[in-house]
Design a protein around this motif. Structure first.
Motif, PDB file in Angstrom:
ATOM      1  N   PRO A 185     -33.171  -8.401 -75.481  1.00 23.76           N
ATOM      2  CA  PRO A 185     -33.961  -8.240 -74.402  1.00 23.76           C
ATOM      3  C   PRO A 185     -34.854  -9.409 -73.964  1.00 23.76           C
ATOM      4  O   PRO A 185     -35.065  -9.629 -72.769  1.00 23.76           O
ATOM      5  N   THR A 234     -34.446 -11.400 -70.309  1.00 20.96           N
ATOM      6  CA  THR A 234     -35.700 -11.437 -69.671  1.00 20.96           C
ATOM      7  C   THR A 234     -36.150 -12.840 -69.101  1.00 20.96           C
ATOM      8  O   THR A 234     -36.409 -13.066 -67.797  1.00 20.96           O
ATOM      9  N   GLN A 277     -31.640  -1.544 -76.363  1.00 20.67           N
ATOM     10  CA  GLN A 277     -32.325  -2.258 -76.164  1.00 20.67           C
ATOM     11  C   GLN A 277     -32.075  -3.467 -75.039  1.00 20.67           C
ATOM     12  O   GLN A 277     -32.926  -3.561 -74.078  1.00 20.67           O
ATOM     13  N   SER A 290     -32.325  -1.344 -71.773  1.00 20.67           N
ATOM     14  CA  SER A 290     -33.616  -1.035 -71.328  1.00 20.67           C
ATOM     15  C   SER A 290     -34.255  -2.185 -70.759  1.00 20.67           C
ATOM     16  O   SER A 290     -34.922  -2.031 -69.688  1.00 20.67           O
ATOM     17  N   ALA A 291     -33.718  -3.317 -71.118  1.00 26.07           N
ATOM     18  CA  ALA A 291     -34.116  -4.509 -70.347  1.00 26.07           C
ATOM     19  C   ALA A 291     -33.854  -4.704 -69.136  1.00 26.07           C
ATOM     20  O   ALA A 291     -34.396  -5.168 -68.246  1.00 26.07           O
ATOM     21  N   LEU A 311     -32.564  -2.466 -67.292  1.00 30.13           N
ATOM     22  CA  LEU A 311     -33.170  -1.329 -66.222  1.00 30.13           C
ATOM     23  C   LEU A 311     -34.338  -1.894 -65.664  1.00 30.13           C
ATOM     24  O   LEU A 311     -34.966  -1.662 -64.710  1.00 30.13           O
ATOM     25  N   LYS A 312     -35.107  -2.252 -66.653  1.00 26.41           N
ATOM     26  CA  LYS A 312     -36.622  -2.974 -66.269  1.00 26.41           C
ATOM     27  C   LYS A 312     -36.729  -3.897 -65.214  1.00 26.41           C
ATOM     28  O   LYS A 312     -37.409  -3.958 -64.265  1.00 26.41           O
ATOM     29  N   LEU A 313     -35.581  -4.773 -65.451  1.00 24.58           N
ATOM     30  CA  LEU A 313     -35.082  -5.908 -64.664  1.00 24.58           C
ATOM     31  C   LEU A 313     -34.879  -5.350 -62.940  1.00 24.58           C
ATOM     32  O   LEU A 313     -35.355  -5.761 -61.879  1.00 24.58           O
ATOM     33  N   GLN A 314     -34.131  -4.271 -63.195  1.00 28.40           N
ATOM     34  CA  GLN A 314     -33.673  -3.688 -61.881  1.00 28.40           C
ATOM     35  C   GLN A 314     -34.922  -3.104 -61.117  1.00 28.40           C
ATOM     36  O   GLN A 314     -35.051  -3.162 -60.089  1.00 28.40           O
ATOM     37  N   ARG A 315     -35.659  -2.147 -62.025  1.00 30.59           N
ATOM     38  CA  ARG A 315     -36.814  -1.516 -61.202  1.00 30.59           C
ATOM     39  C   ARG A 315     -38.051  -2.440 -60.872  1.00 30.59           C
ATOM     40  O   ARG A 315     -38.530  -2.048 -59.886  1.00 30.59           O
ATOM     41  N   SER A 316     -37.778  -3.553 -61.417  1.00 29.94           N
ATOM     42  CA  SER A 316     -38.613  -4.485 -60.933  1.00 29.94           C
ATOM     43  C   SER A 316     -38.426  -5.392 -59.773  1.00 29.94           C
ATOM     44  O   SER A 316     -39.075  -6.150 -59.157  1.00 29.94           O
ATOM     45  N   LYS A 358     -36.065  -7.494 -59.716  1.00 34.55           N
ATOM     46  CA  LYS A 358     -35.570  -8.986 -60.011  1.00 34.55           C
ATOM     47  C   LYS A 358     -34.155  -9.196 -60.134  1.00 34.55           C
ATOM     48  O   LYS A 358     -33.618 -10.273 -60.025  1.00 34.55           O
TER      49      LYS A 358
END
Length: 292
Positions: free
Chosen positions: A103, A107, A138, A141-142, A144-149, A151
């Motif tokens: 992750p 990122t 993990q 999860s990283a 999906l966080k990049l997608q939601r933000s 980026k």
């Protein structure tokens, strides 16, 4: 140029992709030529770029970012693809490459690329080769966080086998839209080991690098390459097309997205115009069987 969807969810891309894996760091220092080639691809209707070079990744993104920042190319019209995961090591024990899909590394790589590209988003992030040491829950999860933000928009993989892709998919709520793999008339393994069928099952398209087998289809002197070239010439007479166009049209008929890697305008144009005609089913199989 014709536009197609990689996946039912998107994105909509040009029928041919331009990639920079053959550009060396020395090539990238010639900023005038770099801009000239990029503008030429835009004139041909290419709007999708794979920013995954063999060398000089930072320099490539920096140069591409300068074209965006200066307004030479309109970033709203672009679909950018980037690989992440390949790293290098060196020391007293030697040097080499390894894969890191942790992750933290994913990122950091995305955020640094966005700064160099002068952009807020990368459309397609491709995980480069399977990392046997990754915890894919993990990793997912990283992503999906990049997608939601905002980026990244979509997720792809490169050279994953079916089981590896399925392992990652199990932890994702979004589909993997593409597998970036080697596919051409002299390398059809992906059609037989399940990789190509699996990405189709996921309603995606493969991105095919080395569509001309690193020049072997054009210049190879081995018996297999010569036999194939004669078949391509024969089929080319029917379509009034050259060897390069027919070889890429074979991929187009299959539904794959060819990644053009040449730095020569003539060859870029040959590959980019292959979408203007469609091979018949008979001709497709004639070429497929030509090297068997």
């Amino acid at each position: 140029m014709k536009k197609v969807y990689i996946n039912e969810y998107g994105p909509r891309v040009s029928a041919a992709v331009y990639g920079f894996w053959r550009w060396t760091e020395e090539d990238l220092q010639d900023t005038k030529n770099f801009e000239d080639v990029v503008l030429f691809t835009r004139e041909l209707g290419i709007d999708t770029y794979d920013l995954s070079p063999g060398h000089g990744a930072y320099e490539l993104e920096t140069q591409f970012g300068k074209l965006i920042e200066s307004g030479v190319i309109n970033q709203s019209e672009l679909v950018l693809s980037k690989k992440v995961g390949l790293r290098e090591y060196s020391g007293a024990y030697g040097s080499g490459i390894y894969y890191d899909l942790s992750p933290q590394y994913i990122t950091t790589s995305v955020e640094e690329s966005l700064k160099r590209l002068k952009r807020d988003k990368i459309e397609i992030l491709i995980l480069e080769n399977f990392d046997f040491l990754s915890d894919f829950e993990q990793t997912a999860s990283a992503l999906l966080k990049l997608q939601r933000s905002g980026k990244i928009s979509y997720i792809g993989v490169s050279n994953f086998n079916v089981f590896q892709q399925r392992l990652l998919s199990a932890s994702l709520s979004q589909p993997i839209i593409t597998n970036h793999l080697e596919l051409n008339l002299l390398q059809t393994e992906a059609l037989h080991d399940g990789r190509y069928d699996f990405i189709r099952e996921q309603h995606g398209r493969a991105m095919a690098f080395s569509p001309l087998a690193d020049g072997r289809i054009l210049l190879g002197e081995d018996a297999q390459a010569v036999k194939l070239r004669l078949a391509l010439i024969e089929i080319g007479k029917k379509y009034e097309a050259n060897v390069e166009q027919i070889a890429v049209a074979w991929l187009n008929k299959l539904g794959a997205l060819p990644i053009i890697g040449s730095k020569e305008k003539r060859r870029i144009q040959n590959a980019a115009t292959a979408h203007t005609f469609e091979l018949s089913q008979e001709d497709w199989y004639f070429l497929y069987n030509a090297t068997k």
